[in-house]
Scaffold this active site. Structure first.
Site, short mmCIF file in Angstrom:
data_model
loop_
_atom_site.label_atom_id
_atom_site.label_comp_id
_atom_site.label_asym_id
_atom_site.label_seq_id
_atom_site.Cartn_x
_atom_site.Cartn_y
_atom_site.Cartn_z
N HIS A 121 7.02 5.64 1.74
CA HIS A 121 7.78 4.45 1.35
C HIS A 121 8.75 4.78 0.22
O HIS A 121 9.89 4.31 0.20
CB HIS A 121 6.84 3.34 0.87
N MET A 136 2.11 10.52 6.48
CA MET A 136 1.53 9.58 5.51
C MET A 136 1.50 8.19 6.13
O MET A 136 2.44 7.77 6.80
CB MET A 136 2.35 9.56 4.24
N LYS A 142 8.77 7.57 11.13
CA LYS A 142 7.34 7.62 11.46
C LYS A 142 7.03 6.54 12.50
O LYS A 142 6.29 6.76 13.45
CB LYS A 142 6.54 7.38 10.17
N ASP A 143 7.60 5.34 12.30
CA ASP A 143 7.48 4.26 13.28
C ASP A 143 8.75 4.29 14.13
O ASP A 143 9.63 3.43 14.00
CB ASP A 143 7.30 2.93 12.56
N GLN A 196 9.83 1.34 16.35
CA GLN A 196 10.24 0.22 15.49
C GLN A 196 11.68 0.43 14.99
O GLN A 196 12.50 -0.50 14.99
CB GLN A 196 9.28 0.12 14.31
N ALA A 219 0.87 -1.20 0.00
CA ALA A 219 0.00 0.00 0.00
C ALA A 219 0.90 1.24 0.00
O ALA A 219 0.76 2.14 0.83
CB ALA A 219 -0.97 -0.01 1.18
N ARG A 262 -2.85 3.59 6.64
CA ARG A 262 -4.14 3.56 7.35
C ARG A 262 -4.94 4.84 7.16
O ARG A 262 -6.13 4.86 7.49
CB ARG A 262 -3.90 3.28 8.84
#
Ligand code: AMP
Length: 291
Positions: free
Chosen positions: A39, A189, A154-155, A158, A34, A192
């Site tokens: 990305h 962005m 963004k994460d 992680q 997605a 989700r």
């Protein structure tokens, strides 16, 4: 332009071996597909790091082990054709898109658990999440053998979990954390975001507004953890449906800080909030990021 699609670990390994054998560097960007501009920015960063003769590989794999049974695995957006077109446009050489059985062969028994940095924040709300992430990323790293791997900040947690795993397991890869790519109004962005109704989308814009409020306070000299969290929390509450956390933490390992952020210590404000049925996360490193 088209992009080569590989379905098996053996094929990915062969392609990356061949690149390394001719002296090329391998850059790797793990995703769940997605794909959006966030990305793509990671893929372009990977290209910049490995150079024109390097091999840029992106994986597209919706990893079941990082979803809890109550989470949105089955409704996670899957847009492979559009993703492949975007990868081709971005100059990605190889997309690795394995089936679940390929990444988790029947009877596998090994999971990777990074303690410490995985425990707070997302770890409290999604207790099995980072074990799934670390496990699949370790497997992907072993399949591709990348020289450099690019993750989005963004994460943020992680990114710190993966950095820690690579250090502890001595995996020979450079982990790069790329800045967050945002919409015009600041919303990070995310795959989700497409689930947000127009009304929810407007309320979600309060998340970057909350980060901005804390960044302004930080720039004005505020160092109280509680005050910084309150400044952001006040913007969020009333706009979103639930605030899972709004927390100022150590930017390396997400551990709790003293009442005042000590001089020279890097701190990140991390936020998780629910807007309608959609859970969104975001963050900003205080004094560094611009939202
Ligand atoms: P995902 O497909 O959501 O698992 O994300 C794959 C990679 O893209 C992860 O390293 C994410 O942190 C990164 N990413 C997702 N959204 C963004 C964004 N808005 N800006 C930068 N990186 C992102």
């Amino acid at each position: 332009m088209s992009v080569e699609v590989l379905r098996t670990v053996a094929a990915l390994r062969a392609r990356c071996d061949e690149a390394r054998a001719r002296g090329a560097r391998v850059g790797f960007v793990p995703t769940m597909g997605a794909l959006h501009d966030g990305h793509i920015a990671l893929a372009l960063e990977a290209r910049a790091r490995v150079g024109p003769s390097g091999l840029v590989a992106t994986s597209i794999f919706v990893n079941p082990t990082q979803f809890a049974p109550t989470e949105d695995l089955s409704k996670y957006p899957r847009t492979l054709d559009a993703d492949l077109a975007r990868c081709a446009d971005a100059g990605v050489d190889v997309v690795f898109a394995p089936a679940v059985d390929e990444m988790y062969p029947d009877g596998d028994q090994t999971r990777v658990r990074v303690s410490g940095v995985s425990a707070p924040l997302e770890g409290e709300f999604r207790p099995t999440h980072f074990e799934g992430v670390a496990t699949v990323v370790a497997r992907l790293f072993n399949a591709a053998g990348p020289c450099v791997a690019v993750f989005g900040r963004k994460d943020y947690q992680q990114y710190r979990v993966i950095t820690r795993m690579v250090r502890d397991l001595m995996i020979p890869v450079e982990v790069v954390g790329h800045r967050t790519i945002r919409e015009a109004d600041g919303l990070a962005m995310s795959s989700r975001n497409r689930f947000l109704s127009a009304e929810d989308r407007a309320r979600a814009a309060k998340i970057p507004a909350a980060l901005r409020e804390a960044l302004r306070a930080w720039d004005a000299g505020e160092r109280s953890v509680r005050a910084l969290e309150a400044r952001a929390g006040d913007v969020l509450r009333g706009a979103v449906d639930a605030v899972d956390y709004v927390a100022v933490r150590d930017a390396e390992d997400l551990s709790a800080l003293p009442e005042e952020v000590p001089e020279g210590r890097r701190a990140v404000l991390a936020v998780a909030a629910r807007v309608g049925a959609t859970r969104l996360i975001d963050n900003a490193v205080l004094g560094e990021d611009r939202v």
